[in-house]
Design a protein around this motif. Structure first.
Motif, PDB file in Angstrom:
ATOM      1  N   SER A  39       0.843  -1.199   0.000  1.00  0.00           N
ATOM      2  CA  SER A  39       0.000   0.000   0.000  1.00  0.00           C
ATOM      3  C   SER A  39       0.877   1.247   0.000  1.00  0.00           C
ATOM      4  CB  SER A  39      -0.930   0.009   1.220  1.00  0.00           C
ATOM      5  OG  SER A  39      -0.190  -0.103   2.415  1.00  0.00           O
ATOM      6  N   ALA A  40       0.406   2.283  -0.686  1.00  0.00           N
ATOM      7  CA  ALA A  40       1.208   3.508  -0.830  1.00  0.00           C
ATOM      8  C   ALA A  40       0.317   4.735  -0.793  1.00  0.00           C
ATOM      9  CB  ALA A  40       1.996   3.471  -2.138  1.00  0.00           C
ATOM     10  N   PHE A  41       0.907   5.858  -0.370  1.00  0.00           N
ATOM     11  CA  PHE A  41       0.225   7.143  -0.372  1.00  0.00           C
ATOM     12  C   PHE A  41       0.577   7.912  -1.646  1.00  0.00           C
ATOM     13  CE2 PHE A  41       1.034   6.664   4.362  1.00  0.00           C
ATOM     14  CZ  PHE A  41      -0.230   6.162   4.617  1.00  0.00           C
ATOM     15  N   VAL A  42      -0.417   8.562  -2.229  1.00  0.00           N
ATOM     16  CA  VAL A  42      -0.199   9.385  -3.420  1.00  0.00           C
ATOM     17  C   VAL A  42      -0.805  10.755  -3.168  1.00  0.00           C
ATOM     18  CG1 VAL A  42      -0.683   9.667  -5.876  1.00  0.00           C
ATOM     19  CG2 VAL A  42      -0.209   7.387  -4.961  1.00  0.00           C
ATOM     20  N   SER A  43       0.031  11.773  -3.124  1.00  0.00           N
ATOM     21  CA  SER A  43      -0.445  13.131  -2.892  1.00  0.00           C
ATOM     22  C   SER A  43      -1.055  13.687  -4.173  1.00  0.00           C
ATOM     23  CB  SER A  43       0.715  14.021  -2.433  1.00  0.00           C
ATOM     24  OG  SER A  43       0.282  15.349  -2.272  1.00  0.00           O
ATOM     25  N   ILE A  44      -2.305  14.163  -4.103  1.00  0.00           N
ATOM     26  CA  ILE A  44      -2.973  14.704  -5.284  1.00  0.00           C
ATOM     27  C   ILE A  44      -3.047  16.228  -5.260  1.00  0.00           C
ATOM     28  CG2 ILE A  44      -4.336  12.605  -5.536  1.00  0.00           C
ATOM     29  CD1 ILE A  44      -6.782  14.236  -4.534  1.00  0.00           C
ATOM     30  N   MET A  45      -2.738  16.824  -4.117  1.00  0.00           N
ATOM     31  CA  MET A  45      -2.811  18.286  -3.994  1.00  0.00           C
ATOM     32  C   MET A  45      -2.022  18.722  -2.762  1.00  0.00           C
ATOM     33  SD  MET A  45      -6.822  18.272  -2.871  1.00  0.00           S
ATOM     34  CE  MET A  45      -7.013  20.045  -2.924  1.00  0.00           C
ATOM     35  N   ARG A  46      -1.773  19.990  -2.664  1.00  0.00           N
ATOM     36  CA  ARG A  46      -1.053  20.541  -1.525  1.00  0.00           C
ATOM     37  C   ARG A  46      -1.769  21.792  -1.037  1.00  0.00           C
ATOM     38  NH1 ARG A  46       3.804  18.095  -0.985  1.00  0.00           N
ATOM     39  NH2 ARG A  46       4.662  19.717   0.362  1.00  0.00           N
ATOM     40  N   GLY A  47      -1.545  22.115   0.234  1.00  0.00           N
ATOM     41  CA  GLY A  47      -2.113  23.338   0.785  1.00  0.00           C
ATOM     42  C   GLY A  47      -3.594  23.228   1.113  1.00  0.00           C
ATOM     43  N   CYS A  48      -4.142  24.319   1.619  1.00  0.00           N
ATOM     44  CA  CYS A  48      -5.552  24.341   2.025  1.00  0.00           C
ATOM     45  C   CYS A  48      -6.070  25.772   1.986  1.00  0.00           C
ATOM     46  CB  CYS A  48      -5.695  23.770   3.437  1.00  0.00           C
ATOM     47  SG  CYS A  48      -7.408  23.615   3.998  1.00  0.00           S
ATOM     48  N   ASN A  49      -7.329  25.925   1.539  1.00  0.00           N
ATOM     49  CA  ASN A  49      -7.973  27.249   1.486  1.00  0.00           C
ATOM     50  C   ASN A  49      -9.085  27.409   2.513  1.00  0.00           C
ATOM     51  OD1 ASN A  49      -6.358  27.864  -0.706  1.00  0.00           O
ATOM     52  ND2 ASN A  49      -7.948  27.511  -2.237  1.00  0.00           N
ATOM     53  N   ASN A  50      -9.303  26.416   3.371  1.00  0.00           N
ATOM     54  CA  ASN A  50     -10.499  26.437   4.219  1.00  0.00           C
ATOM     55  C   ASN A  50     -10.424  27.425   5.378  1.00  0.00           C
ATOM     56  OD1 ASN A  50     -12.223  24.604   2.888  1.00  0.00           O
ATOM     57  ND2 ASN A  50     -10.929  22.919   3.581  1.00  0.00           N
ATOM     58  N   MET A  51      -9.240  27.685   5.896  1.00  0.00           N
ATOM     59  CA  MET A  51      -9.047  28.671   6.960  1.00  0.00           C
ATOM     60  C   MET A  51      -9.910  28.393   8.194  1.00  0.00           C
ATOM     61  SD  MET A  51      -6.692  30.398   5.557  1.00  0.00           S
ATOM     62  CE  MET A  51      -6.481  31.733   6.754  1.00  0.00           C
ATOM     63  N   TYR A  61       2.304  -2.976  -6.020  1.00  0.00           N
ATOM     64  CA  TYR A  61       1.410  -2.390  -5.020  1.00  0.00           C
ATOM     65  C   TYR A  61      -0.043  -2.706  -5.389  1.00  0.00           C
ATOM     66  CZ  TYR A  61       5.254   0.187  -2.918  1.00  0.00           C
ATOM     67  OH  TYR A  61       6.419   0.504  -2.273  1.00  0.00           O
ATOM     68  N   ARG A  62      -0.853  -2.920  -4.377  1.00  0.00           N
ATOM     69  CA  ARG A  62      -2.252  -3.274  -4.620  1.00  0.00           C
ATOM     70  C   ARG A  62      -3.233  -2.340  -3.922  1.00  0.00           C
ATOM     71  NH1 ARG A  62      -0.241  -4.832  -8.236  1.00  0.00           N
ATOM     72  NH2 ARG A  62      -0.092  -6.917  -9.129  1.00  0.00           N
ATOM     73  N   GLU A  63      -2.725  -1.260  -3.346  1.00  0.00           N
ATOM     74  CA  GLU A  63      -3.617  -0.276  -2.726  1.00  0.00           C
ATOM     75  C   GLU A  63      -2.945   1.087  -2.721  1.00  0.00           C
ATOM     76  OE1 GLU A  63      -6.145  -0.982   0.986  1.00  0.00           O
ATOM     77  OE2 GLU A  63      -4.515   0.268   1.781  1.00  0.00           O
ATOM     78  N   VAL A  64      -3.704   2.110  -3.090  1.00  0.00           N
ATOM     79  CA  VAL A  64      -3.210   3.485  -2.990  1.00  0.00           C
ATOM     80  C   VAL A  64      -4.210   4.313  -2.204  1.00  0.00           C
ATOM     81  CG1 VAL A  64      -1.873   3.427  -5.138  1.00  0.00           C
ATOM     82  CG2 VAL A  64      -4.264   4.175  -5.195  1.00  0.00           C
ATOM     83  N   THR A  65      -3.686   5.267  -1.460  1.00  0.00           N
ATOM     84  CA  THR A  65      -4.523   6.243  -0.755  1.00  0.00           C
ATOM     85  C   THR A  65      -4.215   7.621  -1.315  1.00  0.00           C
ATOM     86  OG1 THR A  65      -4.500   4.925   1.277  1.00  0.00           O
ATOM     87  CG2 THR A  65      -5.148   7.232   1.471  1.00  0.00           C
ATOM     88  N   LEU A  66      -5.221   8.254  -1.927  1.00  0.00           N
ATOM     89  CA  LEU A  66      -5.067   9.596  -2.478  1.00  0.00           C
ATOM     90  C   LEU A  66      -5.142  10.601  -1.339  1.00  0.00           C
ATOM     91  CD1 LEU A  66      -7.431   9.237  -5.594  1.00  0.00           C
ATOM     92  CD2 LEU A  66      -4.994   8.643  -5.377  1.00  0.00           C
ATOM     93  N   LEU A  67      -4.141  11.467  -1.249  1.00  0.00           N
ATOM     94  CA  LEU A  67      -4.013  12.362  -0.101  1.00  0.00           C
ATOM     95  C   LEU A  67      -4.196  13.823  -0.469  1.00  0.00           C
ATOM     96  CD1 LEU A  67      -0.840  10.941   1.693  1.00  0.00           C
ATOM     97  CD2 LEU A  67      -3.239  10.497   2.258  1.00  0.00           C
ATOM     98  N   GLY A  68      -4.840  14.557   0.433  1.00  0.00           N
ATOM     99  CA  GLY A  68      -4.950  16.006   0.341  1.00  0.00           C
ATOM    100  C   GLY A  68      -5.534  16.517   1.638  1.00  0.00           C
TER     101      GLY A  68
END
Length: 465
Positions: A167-179, A212-219
Motif C-alpha cells: 500500500s502507498a500514499f499518493v499526494s494529489i494536492m497541496r495546501g488548504c484554502n479552508n481557513m 502495489y495493490r492499494e493506494v490512498t489519495l491524499l490532500g
C-alpha cells in the motif's frame, strides 16, 4: 537508551542504502501527507547522490519532518533535537535539518539552536535541499521556508520507503484554502494547488506495475481537488469525482482509498462514483470536529450540524455498507456543556466506526488565537475528551461486533505483531483483521470470515469466496 521513538515513521534500509554515498536518516511525524513528503525528499536526495539509512548512528545527515497541528507534536520534536545535539557532540560532522510545518512556523526559534540545527526547510522548498546541504557543509545555515503557489512535486516519483510494498500514499494536492479558525495548515502549507491528473494516474500505474495493490489519495481536502488544462482548443476540467474514476480504472485489482474529506465539499457525485467501482473502498473519513452548530461557526467550518447529518444520510443511502470515521475536538473556545452534549448526541446518531479525538490546543497566529479566548479550563477539556473517548470506544466495539459472522475481502498487508503464524490486513471499510496465514503471502487478496473481535481489531479465518 532507545533513540527510536514509537510514534515516528522511520524508514527501513532498502536498496537506497549505498555505502559509497553520504547517508541520510529521515524521521517523520504527523499525518500521511508528511510521510509522502518524506518519500519525495528521499527521491530528491537519492537523485543527487545520497543514500537513505534507517540507522541513525550511520547517518551523515539527520532530517526530521515535522508537524505543527498540536503543541505536543512540536514539543516532541524539540525533545528529539536535544538527542540529535548529543549525537552531534560525538560526531560533529553530522548535519541536522528540520523539515515541514515546524520549519515554516518556527524558523527563527529553530535557528536559535545554533549548535544543533543546520537546515530549516519548509514543505515547498524540498527541491533546494541538495543546495542547502552544501551550504550547511560550508558552515552556513541552509534555510528556505518560502511558500509556493505552484509547487506540487508532480514530476517527482517518490521513493517508497514503507515496509510492506503493498500500500502507498499518493499526494494529489497541496495546501488548504479552508481557513478553519483553529488550524495552522494554511499558514504552514500555503494555498491549495492540485496536481495534473495525468501525473497522478501515471504514479498510480507505476505503483501497480511494481506490485502495489492499494493506494490512498491524499490532500488536506481531497474533495476540493480541481485541475484545469487544455485539450487542443477545449478547456478541460477534472474534479475529484473524475480523478477518483481515473484512478479506479487503472486496474480493477487495485484498491483505492482517499483522505481527508471536508463535509462542505463531499458531493453526491463522489458517492455515486464510489458506489460504481468495487475497487474504491467503502470508507470515508469525514471530520466533524463538533456537534454544535454554534461551535462549528466559531471554528469557521462552513457547515451546520444539520448539513453534516445530511451528508451522513447521503452516504448511508448511496453506499449502505460504507464505514465512517471522524475527527473531534473537545473544549474549543467558549464550548459549554450543552455544546459538548450536542457532540455526544451526534456521535450516537451517526455511530462512527472510528474517531481521532483531541483536546483543543491553541496554535499561535491562527484566527482562534487572535480573536477567541481559550477559556475552557484544562480539567474540563480533559473530562470532556474522556467522555468522548469512552463513548467512541463503545461505538467502535458495536461496529466490530456487527461484523462477526460476515465475510470480507481483505488485502494481506503484513505479518501480525503478536504471531508469526498470522497475517493482518484491512477490509474495504478500513477495519483491521487478523487471521491465520493458511499458505498465503503479503499482497494477496483473501476472503476472511470474521469469528471474533476486540474493540480495536477483527479476528477471522480465510474461507473460499
Amino acid at each position: 537508551m532507545n533513540i527510536y521513538p514509537e510514534d515516528a515513521n522511520i524508514f527501513e534500509t532498502s536498496n537506497t542504502d549505498d555505502t559509497s554515498r553520504p547517508k541520510v536518516y529521515i524521521e517523520t511525524y504527523g499525518c500521511q501527507m508528511n510521510v509522502n513528503d518524506s518519500e519525495v525528499v528521499a527521491s530528491i536526495l537519492i537523485g543527487n547522490g545520497y543514500s537513505v539509512t534507517s540507522d541513525i548512528n550511520q547517518a551523515d545527515i539527520i532530517l526530521i519532518n515535522t508537524c505543527s497541528i498540536r503543541e505536543n507534536a512540536e514539543t516532541r520534536v524539540f525533545g528529539r533535537l536535544d538527542l540529535f545535539g548529543q549525537i552531534k557532540k560525538q560526531k560533529p560532522s553530522v548535519l541536522v535539518g528540520v523539515l515541514g510545518c515546524m520549519a515554516e512556523r518556527l524558523k527563527d526559534q529553530l535557528l536559535e539552536q545554533k549548535k544543533v540545527v543546520d537546515l530549516v526547510v519548509g514543505p515547498d522548498a524540498y527541491r533546494e535541499l541538495p543546495v542547502l546541504i552544501r551550504a550547511a557543509e560550508d558552515g552556513q545555515k541552509g534555510v528556505n521556508v518560502l511558500l509556493s503557489r505552484e509547487e506540487t512535486y508532480a514530476d517527482i516519483s517518490p521513493v517508497r520507503l514503507d515496509k510492506n510494498g503493498v500500500s502507498a500514499f499518493v499526494s494529489i494536492m497541496r495546501g488548504c484554502n479552508n481557513m478553519c479558525s483553529y488550524c495552522v495548515v494554511p499558514y504552514t502549507r500555503g494555498a491549495e494547488r492540485s496536481r495534473d491528473p495525468q501525473t497522478i494516474v501515471k504514479e498510480v500505474q507505476d505503483l501497480f506495475d511494481a506490485g502495489y495493490r492499494e493506494v490512498t489519495l491524499l490532500g488536506q481536502n481531497v474533495n476540493s481537488y480541481h485541475w484545469e488544462g487544455q485539450k487542443g482548443l477545449i478547456k478541460h476540467t477534472v474534479n475529484f469525482s473524475d480523478l477518483l474514476e481515473m484512478v479506479a480504472l487503472v486496474d480493477p485489482r487495485l484498491r483505492v482509498r482517499f483522505s481527508t474529506s471536508h463535509p462542505k465539499d463531499l458531493t453526491n457525485e463522489v458517492l455515486y462514483t464510489m458506489a460504481m467501482y468495487e475497487n474504491i473502498c467503502n470508507h470515508i473519513h469525514l471530520p466533524v470536529q463538533s456537534g454544535s452548530t454554534r461551535i462549528l461557526k466559531l471554528m469557521n467550518r462552513k457547515y451546520t450540524r444539520e448539513d453534516y447529518l445530511n451528508r451522513i444520510e447521503a452516504i448511508r443511502s448511496i453506499i449502505p455498507d460504507c464505514s465512517i470515521s471522524t475527527d473531534i475536538i473537545a473544549g474549543f473556545c467558549t464550548e459549554t456543556e450543552v455544546d459538548h452534549d450536542l457532540t455526544l448526541s451526534l456521535m450516537r446518531e451517526v455511530g462512527f466506526d472510528f474517531a481521532y479525538m483531541f483536546k483543543y490546543s491553541e496554535r499561535p497566529n491562527t484566527k482562534a488565537a487572535r480573536h477567541l479566548e481559550d477559556d475552557v479550563p484544562e480539567e474540563v477539556k480533559t473530562r470532556r475528551l474522556m467522555e468522548i473517548i469512552e463513548l467512541q470506544g463503545k461505538l467502535s466495539e458495536q461496529s466490530k461486533q456487527a461484523d462477526v459472522g460476515k465475510r470480507f475481502e481483505v488485502l494481506v498487508e503484513g505479518e501480525s505483531k503478536k504471531s508469526k503464524d498470522e497475517f493482518y490486513g484491512r477490509t474495504s471499510q478500513n477495519k483491521v483483521v487478523v487471521f491465520p496465514k493458511a499458505g498465503h503471502k503479503v499482497g494477496d487478496f483473501v476472503y476472511v470470515e470474521i469469528t471474533d473481535c476486540t474493540p480495536a481489531t477483527l479476528m477471522g479465518k480465510i474461507v473460499e469466496e
